[in-house]
Write an enzyme that holds these catalytic residues in place. Structure first.
Site, mmCIF file in Angstrom:
data_model
loop_
_atom_site.group_PDB
_atom_site.id
_atom_site.type_symbol
_atom_site.label_atom_id
_atom_site.label_comp_id
_atom_site.label_asym_id
_atom_site.label_seq_id
_atom_site.Cartn_x
_atom_site.Cartn_y
_atom_site.Cartn_z
ATOM 1 N N VAL A 260 64.690 57.424 39.406
ATOM 2 C CA VAL A 260 65.824 57.069 38.569
ATOM 3 C C VAL A 260 65.251 56.896 37.168
ATOM 4 C CG1 VAL A 260 67.728 55.477 38.166
ATOM 5 C CG2 VAL A 260 66.929 55.912 40.506
ATOM 6 N N SER A 261 65.669 57.753 36.271
ATOM 7 C CA SER A 261 65.013 57.867 34.969
ATOM 8 C C SER A 261 65.109 56.594 34.149
ATOM 9 C CB SER A 261 65.629 59.018 34.169
ATOM 10 O OG SER A 261 65.462 60.240 34.828
ATOM 11 N N ALA A 262 64.125 56.432 33.264
ATOM 12 C CA ALA A 262 64.127 55.300 32.340
ATOM 13 C C ALA A 262 65.375 55.347 31.463
ATOM 14 C CB ALA A 262 62.872 55.326 31.470
#
Length: 543
Positions: A260-262
Site C-alpha cells: 500500500v503506497s506511501a
C-alpha cells in the site's frame, strides 16, 4: 569551534571559499539543533537518502544515535554531511565495535532507511539478482536505491513522531498539509473520507530490517499501535506481499511484490493526474484498493475501471472496496494490454514501474488524455512520467514530472541469464568508480536513459569493493574494482561490449550537459517505439 550554520557548512567542505559563495547564492536547508556541532560525512547509502530529500533528512530510530542533527549538502552534488553533537562519532564507532551491523540488501549499508520525501518509496520495488561472472565475485543483489529502491527503491529517512506521540491519522494529515499535498480541496476531502486502515491487511511487513536482517513484521492484533503508526506514516509504504505471495507471514527475507503506497507519493501522483469530475479512468494494478477508492471519490465509482494481474490481490482489493462502499469495474488480467471492451479513457494511471510504455494504453486513451506511470531502466528506477496523447490519437509525449521508485510491473522485472565467453580483457578505469556510481539517484537516472539495458550490483567494502555490470541480453559483463582503479587490471570485461566504457561515456555526457535535472527529460511513444529526449523531442538521448 564555529557557532553558525554557515561557518559549519564551509568547514565541512573541501573548499570553504566555494562553500560560502554557494551558501549565499543557493542556500542550504538546515534545522539547527544546538550551538555547536561536529560534522560527519555520510557514506554512500546515507548520501543517497539525503539526495532524495529537498530539505533536511529525518532519520529513523535505528540511526538516531549517529545522525542527531540535520543533513547538509554541498550544492556541487558531491558530499553530504550530518551535523551531530560532539562525541557522536566516537560513540558510533564504539557501538559498531560492540554490535556489528547486520548485512544490508545492497552490501553497502548496515541499516535500511526510508526517504524523507517518500517519492523514492511509493511502493517497495522488487529487484533482480545478477549472476556472477567469475568465482571471485559470486551472485549479488543489484545496486539500487532501493527501495522500494522500494528495498529500496525506495536508503532514505523515515519521518517519526516525537517520543510518545502516535503517528495517527490527524498527525499524518497535518504533515501532508504542511507539505502542500492536500492543497486541492478534492484531495483533502478524499483523504478524510477514505479510511486507509480499511485497505491495509491485519499483518504487514515494513521496509526495515530487524536485528537478524529480516523484514520487520507487524500484526495488528499483537501490536496495534505499531501497525497504526505504519499505516499512517506519510512517507513510507506498508508491504502486503513478498515473493508473489510465496511467503505467508512472519519476519522474512525476500522481494517486495505488493504494498500500500506511501501517502506522499500517492497524493503527488493524483495531483499530476489532474483528474476532472466524471473523467473516465483506467487504473493499472489496484492491489489493496486504497488508490482506487481515492479515484472513485473524485470521478465516481461508475467512471473507474481497475485491473490487477495477481488473483489473490484482486480478491483482497475487491473485498476492501465493496466493504467500504465503492463499486468500480474490476478486472483480473495483464494491465499492459489495457482492458477489453473498447472503452476510451481520459486518464490512465499505473501503480508499478515499467521500462516500456505499452502502445495499447495510447490506443485506449481519448485524444488529449493523460497517461501517468512510474518509469525506470535496468540501470535506475526513479522517474514519474506524464504523457499526453496527441490530437491524432496515435502518439503520446510528455515530461518526467518528478521522482518515484515503485516495484516493477511483473513482466518488466529486469532479469539476466548470463552467457558470456570465458575469455576477458583487462584495462585501467579512466575515473574513480565512486565518482560515477555514488552521485545519487538523479545522476543514475540520466545515465540509465543512455544505457537502459545495463544493470549493476555491488559486493565488498573498502578497497575490496567491486561493481559488476551486465547487459539484459546476458552476452556481456564487466567488473570494476574501486580500490586501485587506475591499475592496468582494474577493469575486466567479458563479451562484445565494455559496459564500463558505456557507463562512463554516459556520465561524461551528463556532466557536459550541465547535470540536467530529471524534469528536463521527456519521452515520446508512437507506433514505432519510444524515444527519450532532453529539453525537446529532437534532442534524443541514448540513440
Amino acid at each position: 569551534m564555529a557557532n553558525t550554520t554557515a561557518d559549519w557548512y564551509a568547514h565541512c567542505l573541501d573548499d570553504p571559499r566555494d562553500a560560502h559563495t554557494e551558501w549565499r547564492e543557493y542556500g542550504v536547508a538546515v534545522l539547527p539543533v544546538g550551538e555547536y556541532f561536529e560534522a560527519v560525512r555520510l557514506p554512500g547509502v546515507l548520501a543517497d537518502a539525503a539526495a532524495a530529500s529537498d530539505v533536511t533528512a529525518v532519520v529513523n530510530h535505528a540511526l538516531s544515535e549517529l545522525l542527531e542533527g540535520p543533513v547538509i549538502h554541498d550544492t556541487r552534488g558531491r558530499n553530504y554531511y550530518a551535523l551531530v553533537e560532539p562525541g557522536t562519532r566516537e560513540r558510533w564507532r564504539s557501538r559498531q565495535a560492540r554490535h556489528p551491523p547486520a548485512s544490508a540488501p545492497t552490501g553497502r549499508a548496515s541499516c535500511t532507511i526510508q526517504r524523507a520525501r517518500g517519492e523514492r518509496d511509493g511502493q517497495a520495488q522488487r529487484t533482480a539478482t545478477g549472476q556472477a561472472v567469475d568465482t571471485a565475485l559470486p551472485a549479488v543483489e543489484p545496486r539500487r536505491k532501493p527501495a522500494d529502491a522500494a528495498a529500496v527503491d525506495s536508503a532514505t529517512a523515515t519521518a517519526t513522531a516525537p517520543a510518545g506521540q502516535e503517528v495517527n491519522r490527524e498527525v499524518c494529515r497535518r504533515a501532508l498539509t504542511t507539505m502542500g499535498l492536500l492543497r486541492e480541496p478534492w484531495l483533502e476531502k478524499a483523504f478524510d473520507d477514505v479510511d486507509r486502515e480499511a485497505f491495509v491487511p491485519q499483518a504487514v511487513w515494513l521496509p526495515v530490517r530487524d536485528d537478524e536482517g529480516l523484514w520487520q513484521f507487524v500484526d495488528r492484533e499483537e501490536e496495534p499501535e505499531a501497525w497504526r503508526r505504519a499505516v499512517w506514516n506519510p512517507h513510507r509504504s506498508v508491504v502486503t506481499q513478498l515473493n508473489d505471495g510465496e511467503i505467508p507471514s512472519g519476519p522474512a527475507s525476500g522481494d517486495f511484490t505488493s504494498s500500500v503506497s506511501a501517502l506522499d507519493i500517492v497524493l503527488r501522483k493524483l495531483h499530476h493526474l489532474d483528474l476532472k469530475p466524471q473523467s473516465r479512468v483506467l487504473e493499472i494494478g489496484y492491489g489493496s484498493g486504497y488508490h482506487t477508492a481515492l479515484l472513485c471519490e473524485r470521478v465516481g465509482s461508475e467512471q473507474v475501471v481497475a485491473i490487477e494481474v495477481d488473483e489473490e490481490l484482486a480478491r483482497m482489493g475487491a473485498a476492501n472496496l465493496k466493504a467500504t462502499g465503492y463499486h468500480p469495474e474490476l478486472v483480473v488480467g495483464d494491465g499492459l494490454q489495457g482492458v477489453p471492451g473498447g472503452d476510451l479513457f481520459e486518464r490512465i494511471v499505473n501503480t508499478a514501474s515499467l521500462r516500456r510504455v505499452p502502445y495499447a494504453w495510447i490506443e485506449q486513451s481519448r485524444r488529449g488524455g493523460v497517461i501517468l506511470t512510474p518509469f525506470g531502466t535496468a540501470y535506475s528506477n526513479a522517474g514519474l512520467l506524464r504523457l499526453r496523447v496527441d490530437t491524432t490519437g496515435t502518439r503520446a509525449q510528455g515530461w518526467f514530472v518528478g521522482e518515484s521508485s515503485y516495484m516493477w510491473i511483473r513482466s518488466e522485472r529486469p532479469t539476466v541469464d548470463l552467457r558470456v565467453p570465458g575469455e576477458s580483457t583487462r584495462r585501467r578505469s579512466p575515473i574513480d568508480p565512486a565518482q560515477v556510481l555514488d552521485g545519487g539517484y538523479l545522476q543514475d537516472f540520466a545515465i540509465g536513459l543512455q544505457v537502459p539495458d545495463v544493470s549493476s550490483s555491488h559486493r565488498g567494502e573498502g578497497d575490496a569493493r567491486r561493481v559488476q555490470f551486465v547487459d539484459e541480453a546476458g552476452t556481456s559483463a564487466t567488473i570494476v574494482n574501486y580500490g586501485d582503479w587506475w591499475e592496468e587490471d582494474a577493469v575486466r570485461a567479458w563479451g562484445p561490449r565494455d559496459l564500463w566504457a558505456e557507463v562512463t561515456a554516459a556520465y561524461t555526457w551528463y556532466e557536459c550537459q550541465g547535470r540536467p535535472h530529471i524534469t528536463r527529460f521527456g519521452l515520446t511513444v508512437d507506433g514505432g517505439g519510444q524515444y527519450t529526449w532532453l529539453d525537446e523531442p529532437r534532442r534524443l538521448v541514448g540513440s
